[in-house]
Design a protein around this motif. Sequence first.
Motif, PDB file in Angstrom:
ATOM      1  N   LYS A  63       1.898   7.092  -7.063  1.00 50.32           N
ATOM      2  CA  LYS A  63       0.799   7.962  -7.504  1.00 50.32           C
ATOM      3  C   LYS A  63      -0.053   7.310  -8.583  1.00 50.32           C
ATOM      4  O   LYS A  63      -0.623   7.971  -9.440  1.00 50.32           O
ATOM      5  CB  LYS A  63       1.326   9.308  -7.965  1.00 50.32           C
ATOM      6  N   ASP A 101       0.966   4.088  -2.975  1.00 49.67           N
ATOM      7  CA  ASP A 101       0.732   5.519  -2.761  1.00 49.67           C
ATOM      8  C   ASP A 101       1.884   6.356  -3.297  1.00 49.67           C
ATOM      9  O   ASP A 101       1.678   7.430  -3.868  1.00 49.67           O
ATOM     10  CB  ASP A 101       0.526   5.821  -1.282  1.00 49.67           C
ATOM     11  N   LYS A 113      -2.829   5.640  -8.109  1.00 49.46           N
ATOM     12  CA  LYS A 113      -4.233   5.881  -7.808  1.00 49.46           C
ATOM     13  C   LYS A 113      -4.674   7.243  -8.344  1.00 49.46           C
ATOM     14  O   LYS A 113      -5.736   7.373  -8.955  1.00 49.46           O
ATOM     15  CB  LYS A 113      -4.448   5.818  -6.301  1.00 49.46           C
ATOM     16  N   LYS A 117       0.826  -1.205   0.000  1.00 48.40           N
ATOM     17  CA  LYS A 117       0.000   0.000   0.000  1.00 48.40           C
ATOM     18  C   LYS A 117       0.864   1.260   0.000  1.00 48.40           C
ATOM     19  O   LYS A 117       0.563   2.234  -0.694  1.00 48.40           O
ATOM     20  CB  LYS A 117      -0.927   0.007   1.215  1.00 48.40           C
ATOM     21  N   ARG A 118       1.932   1.245   0.782  1.00 48.55           N
ATOM     22  CA  ARG A 118       2.830   2.399   0.843  1.00 48.55           C
ATOM     23  C   ARG A 118       3.497   2.636  -0.514  1.00 48.55           C
ATOM     24  O   ARG A 118       3.574   3.768  -0.992  1.00 48.55           O
ATOM     25  CB  ARG A 118       3.882   2.165   1.923  1.00 48.55           C
TER      26      ARG A 118
END
Length: 64
Positions: free
Chosen positions: A27, A24, A29, A20-21
Amino acid sequence: MLIIPIKEGENIDRALKRYKRKFDKTKTKRALQTGKQFTKPSVENRALIQKAQYVQRLRDQASM
């Protein structure tokens, strides 16, 4: 495609947190969300100008 190597004996929750990190940080998403709908260039420019005005106001207040 993101590849997260799982170390021997590593908890799956910890590996998921690393995934997940990393997701993120890349970028991905945000790129997917902006590609969903079209925004006119004039609307994008207006948003950039408003952001610049906001930042400038914050800097002016901080320097007082």
